[in-house]
Write a protein that holds these residues in place. Structure first.
Motif, PDB file in Angstrom:
ATOM      1  N   ILE A 226       0.862  -1.190   0.000  1.00 52.06           N
ATOM      2  CA  ILE A 226       0.000   0.000   0.000  1.00 52.06           C
ATOM      3  C   ILE A 226       0.892   1.233   0.000  1.00 52.06           C
ATOM      4  CG2 ILE A 226      -1.795   1.263   1.234  1.00 52.06           C
ATOM      5  CD1 ILE A 226      -2.493  -1.452   2.594  1.00 52.06           C
ATOM      6  N   GLU A 227       0.618   2.174  -0.881  1.00 52.17           N
ATOM      7  CA  GLU A 227       1.460   3.361  -1.006  1.00 52.17           C
ATOM      8  C   GLU A 227       0.869   4.530  -0.235  1.00 52.17           C
ATOM      9  OE1 GLU A 227       4.607   5.369  -1.627  1.00 52.17           O
ATOM     10  OE2 GLU A 227       4.480   3.504  -2.811  1.00 52.17           O
ATOM     11  N   PRO A 228       1.613   5.092   0.734  1.00 50.10           N
ATOM     12  CA  PRO A 228       1.144   6.319   1.394  1.00 50.10           C
ATOM     13  C   PRO A 228       1.233   7.501   0.428  1.00 50.10           C
ATOM     14  CG  PRO A 228       2.867   5.217   2.679  1.00 50.10           C
ATOM     15  CD  PRO A 228       2.880   4.620   1.320  1.00 50.10           C
ATOM     16  N   VAL A 229       0.222   8.347   0.436  1.00 53.70           N
ATOM     17  CA  VAL A 229       0.229   9.587  -0.344  1.00 53.70           C
ATOM     18  C   VAL A 229      -0.092  10.721   0.623  1.00 53.70           C
ATOM     19  CG1 VAL A 229      -0.880  10.906  -2.179  1.00 53.70           C
ATOM     20  CG2 VAL A 229      -0.463   8.456  -2.493  1.00 53.70           C
ATOM     21  N   ILE A 230       0.807  11.687   0.754  1.00 57.56           N
ATOM     22  CA  ILE A 230       0.617  12.775   1.707  1.00 57.56           C
ATOM     23  C   ILE A 230      -0.066  13.953   1.016  1.00 57.56           C
ATOM     24  CG2 ILE A 230       1.727  14.315   3.347  1.00 57.56           C
ATOM     25  CD1 ILE A 230       1.848  11.259   4.002  1.00 57.56           C
ATOM     26  N   ILE A 231      -1.294  14.211   1.441  1.00 60.17           N
ATOM     27  CA  ILE A 231      -2.078  15.366   1.006  1.00 60.17           C
ATOM     28  C   ILE A 231      -2.614  16.006   2.283  1.00 60.17           C
ATOM     29  CG2 ILE A 231      -4.094  16.197  -0.255  1.00 60.17           C
ATOM     30  CD1 ILE A 231      -2.075  15.155  -2.176  1.00 60.17           C
ATOM     31  N   ASP A 232      -2.063  17.140   2.694  1.00 56.82           N
ATOM     32  CA  ASP A 232      -2.463  17.738   3.969  1.00 56.82           C
ATOM     33  C   ASP A 232      -3.857  18.354   3.923  1.00 56.82           C
ATOM     34  OD1 ASP A 232      -0.340  17.214   5.796  1.00 56.82           O
ATOM     35  OD2 ASP A 232       0.904  18.652   4.716  1.00 56.82           O
ATOM     36  N   GLY A 233      -4.124  19.158   2.912  1.00 59.64           N
ATOM     37  CA  GLY A 233      -5.441  19.770   2.787  1.00 59.64           C
ATOM     38  C   GLY A 233      -5.666  20.985   3.663  1.00 59.64           C
ATOM     39  N   TYR A 234      -4.723  21.294   4.551  1.00 66.23           N
ATOM     40  CA  TYR A 234      -4.912  22.441   5.448  1.00 66.23           C
ATOM     41  C   TYR A 234      -3.772  23.451   5.367  1.00 66.23           C
ATOM     42  CZ  TYR A 234      -1.415  20.561   8.695  1.00 66.23           C
ATOM     43  OH  TYR A 234      -0.246  20.107   9.253  1.00 66.23           O
ATOM     44  N   VAL A 235      -2.780  23.210   4.512  1.00 64.21           N
ATOM     45  CA  VAL A 235      -1.646  24.117   4.367  1.00 64.21           C
ATOM     46  C   VAL A 235      -1.901  24.993   3.144  1.00 64.21           C
ATOM     47  CG1 VAL A 235       0.844  24.319   4.029  1.00 64.21           C
ATOM     48  CG2 VAL A 235      -0.096  22.407   5.379  1.00 64.21           C
ATOM     49  N   PRO A 236      -2.157  26.289   3.332  1.00 66.20           N
ATOM     50  CA  PRO A 236      -2.578  27.130   2.209  1.00 66.20           C
ATOM     51  C   PRO A 236      -1.600  27.190   1.053  1.00 66.20           C
ATOM     52  CG  PRO A 236      -2.165  28.450   4.192  1.00 66.20           C
ATOM     53  CD  PRO A 236      -2.165  27.026   4.612  1.00 66.20           C
ATOM     54  N   ASP A 237      -0.293  27.162   1.346  1.00 69.35           N
ATOM     55  CA  ASP A 237       0.690  27.258   0.271  1.00 69.35           C
ATOM     56  C   ASP A 237       0.690  26.021  -0.623  1.00 69.35           C
ATOM     57  OD1 ASP A 237       1.410  29.752   1.139  1.00 69.35           O
ATOM     58  OD2 ASP A 237       3.187  29.084   2.224  1.00 69.35           O
ATOM     59  N   ASN A 238       0.130  24.920  -0.141  1.00 67.69           N
ATOM     60  CA  ASN A 238       0.083  23.686  -0.926  1.00 67.69           C
ATOM     61  C   ASN A 238      -1.270  23.464  -1.598  1.00 67.69           C
ATOM     62  OD1 ASN A 238       2.661  23.137  -0.025  1.00 67.69           O
ATOM     63  ND2 ASN A 238       2.019  21.682   1.546  1.00 67.69           N
ATOM     64  N   LEU A 239      -2.212  24.366  -1.364  1.00 65.84           N
ATOM     65  CA  LEU A 239      -3.582  24.111  -1.785  1.00 65.84           C
ATOM     66  C   LEU A 239      -3.710  23.911  -3.292  1.00 65.84           C
ATOM     67  CD1 LEU A 239      -6.520  23.869  -0.886  1.00 65.84           C
ATOM     68  CD2 LEU A 239      -6.754  26.343  -1.205  1.00 65.84           C
ATOM     69  N   GLU A 240      -3.118  24.786  -4.084  1.00 65.07           N
ATOM     70  CA  GLU A 240      -3.231  24.645  -5.540  1.00 65.07           C
ATOM     71  C   GLU A 240      -2.643  23.325  -6.009  1.00 65.07           C
ATOM     72  OE1 GLU A 240      -1.908  26.781  -9.748  1.00 65.07           O
ATOM     73  OE2 GLU A 240      -1.297  27.680  -7.845  1.00 65.07           O
ATOM     74  N   SER A 241      -1.445  23.023  -5.543  1.00 71.70           N
ATOM     75  CA  SER A 241      -0.786  21.786  -5.954  1.00 71.70           C
ATOM     76  C   SER A 241      -1.609  20.558  -5.564  1.00 71.70           C
ATOM     77  CB  SER A 241       0.606  21.703  -5.324  1.00 71.70           C
ATOM     78  OG  SER A 241       1.218  20.469  -5.619  1.00 71.70           O
ATOM     79  N   GLU A 242      -2.133  20.539  -4.355  1.00 69.09           N
ATOM     80  CA  GLU A 242      -2.882  19.370  -3.882  1.00 69.09           C
ATOM     81  C   GLU A 242      -4.184  19.194  -4.660  1.00 69.09           C
ATOM     82  OE1 GLU A 242      -1.221  19.011   0.692  1.00 69.09           O
ATOM     83  OE2 GLU A 242      -3.137  20.015   0.352  1.00 69.09           O
ATOM     84  N   ILE A 243      -4.873  20.294  -4.922  1.00 74.35           N
ATOM     85  CA  ILE A 243      -6.112  20.205  -5.701  1.00 74.35           C
ATOM     86  C   ILE A 243      -5.828  19.619  -7.085  1.00 74.35           C
ATOM     87  CG2 ILE A 243      -7.814  21.609  -6.945  1.00 74.35           C
ATOM     88  CD1 ILE A 243      -7.906  23.450  -4.501  1.00 74.35           C
ATOM     89  N   LYS A 244      -4.789  20.125  -7.732  1.00 73.65           N
ATOM     90  CA  LYS A 244      -4.508  19.684  -9.096  1.00 73.65           C
ATOM     91  C   LYS A 244      -3.959  18.267  -9.153  1.00 73.65           C
ATOM     92  CE  LYS A 244      -4.113  24.304 -11.039  1.00 73.65           C
ATOM     93  NZ  LYS A 244      -3.277  25.289 -11.777  1.00 73.65           N
ATOM     94  N   VAL A 245      -3.126  17.888  -8.188  1.00 70.39           N
ATOM     95  CA  VAL A 245      -2.635  16.507  -8.143  1.00 70.39           C
ATOM     96  C   VAL A 245      -3.797  15.530  -7.963  1.00 70.39           C
ATOM     97  CG1 VAL A 245      -1.344  14.858  -6.740  1.00 70.39           C
ATOM     98  CG2 VAL A 245      -0.271  16.994  -7.438  1.00 70.39           C
ATOM     99  N   LEU A 246      -4.716  15.854  -7.073  1.00 70.49           N
ATOM    100  CA  LEU A 246      -5.887  14.991  -6.895  1.00 70.49           C
ATOM    101  C   LEU A 246      -6.700  14.909  -8.181  1.00 70.49           C
ATOM    102  CD1 LEU A 246      -7.080  15.996  -3.316  1.00 70.49           C
ATOM    103  CD2 LEU A 246      -6.182  13.772  -4.009  1.00 70.49           C
ATOM    104  N   GLY A 247      -6.784  16.018  -8.906  1.00 71.08           N
ATOM    105  CA  GLY A 247      -7.498  15.998 -10.181  1.00 71.08           C
ATOM    106  C   GLY A 247      -6.893  15.012 -11.161  1.00 71.08           C
ATOM    107  N   TYR A 248      -5.573  14.951 -11.218  1.00 75.67           N
ATOM    108  CA  TYR A 248      -4.908  14.005 -12.117  1.00 75.67           C
ATOM    109  C   TYR A 248      -5.020  12.567 -11.608  1.00 75.67           C
ATOM    110  CZ  TYR A 248      -2.931  17.560 -15.181  1.00 75.67           C
ATOM    111  OH  TYR A 248      -2.781  18.571 -16.099  1.00 75.67           O
ATOM    112  N   ILE A 249      -4.886  12.374 -10.306  1.00 77.30           N
ATOM    113  CA  ILE A 249      -4.983  11.020  -9.760  1.00 77.30           C
ATOM    114  C   ILE A 249      -6.340  10.406 -10.065  1.00 77.30           C
ATOM    115  CG2 ILE A 249      -5.124   9.688  -7.612  1.00 77.30           C
ATOM    116  CD1 ILE A 249      -3.020  11.534  -6.421  1.00 77.30           C
ATOM    117  N   TYR A 250      -7.410  11.200  -9.946  1.00 79.84           N
ATOM    118  CA  TYR A 250      -8.764  10.655 -10.071  1.00 79.84           C
ATOM    119  C   TYR A 250      -9.447  11.063 -11.380  1.00 79.84           C
ATOM    120  CZ  TYR A 250      -8.023   9.328  -5.264  1.00 79.84           C
ATOM    121  OH  TYR A 250      -7.513   8.752  -4.119  1.00 79.84           O
ATOM    122  N   ASN A 251      -8.637  11.434 -12.386  1.00 75.70           N
ATOM    123  CA  ASN A 251      -9.152  11.753 -13.719  1.00 75.70           C
ATOM    124  C   ASN A 251     -10.284  12.773 -13.642  1.00 75.70           C
ATOM    125  OD1 ASN A 251      -9.243  11.626 -16.505  1.00 75.70           O
ATOM    126  ND2 ASN A 251     -10.669   9.891 -16.537  1.00 75.70           N
TER     127      ASN A 251
END
Length: 444
Positions: A226-251
């Motif tokens: 099982i692969e851990p994937v770190i997505i905090d969701g509460y760090v504002p500086d990472n918000l854009e990156s996390e939203i877009k990475v999730l978009g690619y992961i889940y098509n």
């Protein structure tokens, strides 16, 4: 800038190249893949070994950290395909994300992988997560969500809930998660049920960086495949990156882009309206607690929301951590103009709870001489909006109380209502209270 449904201008303009619109032309790309494979055999001999990487984008540009984003902008499109080909023929410098299939070299196989990413047909995806780890996962991944903040981002980008087999206990029976809240309870980041997680046999576990910690998560689940994937969701500086990475992961790239444009529009609006303000309020933020005073330091939404709304967080520079404990004497010495007291997470949207928290601060004897208490510029803030995927809502509330004349047309509750309905598919209760008092109190 484009006009938004709620009356504010926001989001990036669309240029003639279709920048930011990843899915544009997907069908045309897919038709060309078969023909491309024939041509690929002629060019496969051209390989560029791993080399030092040249950063193309400026430091201010939020690079999408997915392998395949060869030109290191904020999307993956045919310009990345062109860039990789130019690297292969020695016409462009190699960048970190040219190696789309992450095999240690740049070749026509990376062109194939990038085209598959563009049309949403890739079998695997390699990216850098929020713990700066290079992660390769199968697409689409069977998922356990150990982090409720990431859970909200998952829902907001329109990911398929059928892929989720287990969730944090904090998502169970949460009004925000009518579907995800019915999944298997796997504990939380503070206490994961590893036995249940492994029994559910997911491909990935989405968790926080801090809780339970990356090393522990890797140690417990990687041996089970099982692969851990770190997505905090509460760090504002990472918000854009996390939203877009999730978009690619889940098509769900277009939906993720829409979500980011929605929040980015309010970032820009706050910045534009407050840029020329000379006299800014000093603000003290206090978390909800019965035994100590935890405030917002220089990381996390608690601090970010104050700053982007045009306020000065009096605790911003006293720690490198997001949260720090302070004593009443310190608050008195810094004499804030406005005090924000967080309500209990067990009573979300409850006006009486927020009123009680405000009264508590107003009656605290140790703070009687503080300017905010003397003027009455003390507020109770709903814990739901203070951080996480929708922490921007707290910033909108702050802007309204910091500068009521500048933001007379802003209704934060309307923004939150739209977000809940459009992105989460839920209705915000009519009596939901974001901040108390709702009418701004003069702080000068």
């Amino acid at each position: 800038m484009r006009e938004r449904g709620l009356g504010f201008r926001g989001g990036m303009s669309e240029d003639l190249c279709g920048h930011g619109k990843k899915a544009r032309g997907r069908k045309d790309v897919w038709r060309g893949v078969s023909a491309f494979m024939c041509a690929f055999l002629l060019f496969a001999v051209f390989v560029v070994p791993a080399a030092s990487h040249e950063k193309l984008a400026s430091e201010d540009y939020n690079t999408l950290k997915i392998y395949g984003n060869a030109n290191e902008d904020d999307t993956i499109d045919m310009r990345d395909v062109t860039y990789i080909k130019l690297v292969i023929f020695g016409k462009k410098p190699e960048t970190e994300f040219c190696d789309a299939n992450y095999d240690g070299r740049v070749s026509m196989l990376d062109v194939v992988q990038t085209k598959l990413i563009i049309i949403g047909k890739e079998g695997k995806l390699t990216f850098i997560d929020s713990a700066d780890r290079v992660v390769t996962i199968d697409i689409p991944p069977k998922t356990v969500i150990l982090n409720s903040d990431a859970g909200e981002l998952f829902k907001a980008v329109g990911a398929d809930t059928d892929l989720v087999v287990g969730v944090s206990k904090y998502m169970i029976d949460d009004w925000r998660f009518p579907v995800l809240g019915t999944k298997e309870n796997v504990g939380s980041g503070f206490g994961p049920d590893y036995e249940k997680i492994i029994a559910l046999d997911p491909d990935i576990v989405i968790g926080y960086r801090r809780w339970p910690g990356v090393e522990e998560l890797e140690e417990k689940v990687k041996p089970a495949g099982i692969e851990p994937v770190i997505i905090d969701g509460y760090v504002p500086d990472n918000l854009e990156s996390e939203i877009k990475v999730l978009g690619y992961i889940y098509n769900s790239v277009e939906r993720a882009e829409e979500l980011w444009n929605f929040w980015e529009g309010y970032f820009e609006m706050l910045e534009e309206r407050t840029k020329d303000v000379e006299e800014k309020p000093k603000v003290y933020f206090e978390s909800w607690s019965e035994w100590h005073s935890t405030t917002a330091a220089n990381k996390g939404w608690w601090n970010k929301a104050i700053e982007i709304a045009g306020g000065i967080n009096i605790a911003a520079n006293i720690s490198d951590e997001p949260y720090v404990d302070v004593d009443p004497e310190w608050v008195v010495r810094n004499n804030p103009d406005i005090i924000i007291k967080l309500g209990s997470s067990k009573k979300r949207g409850d006006r009486e709870e927020l009123k009680a928290r405000r009264n508590e601060m107003m009656e605290r004897e140790a703070l009687a001489t503080v300017h905010a208490v003397q003027t009455g510029a003390v507020y109770g803030l709903d814990s739901e909006i203070a951080s996480g995927a929708h922490g921007m809502i707290s910033a909108l509330c702050y802007a309204k109380i910091f500068y009521p004349e500048l933001f007379a047309d802003l209704e934060p509750k309307d923004v939150y209502k739209y977000y809940c309905e459009h992105f989460l598919g839920i209705e915000l209760p009519e009596d939901y209270c974001l901040i108390y008092p709702e009418t701004p109190v003069p702080w000068k």
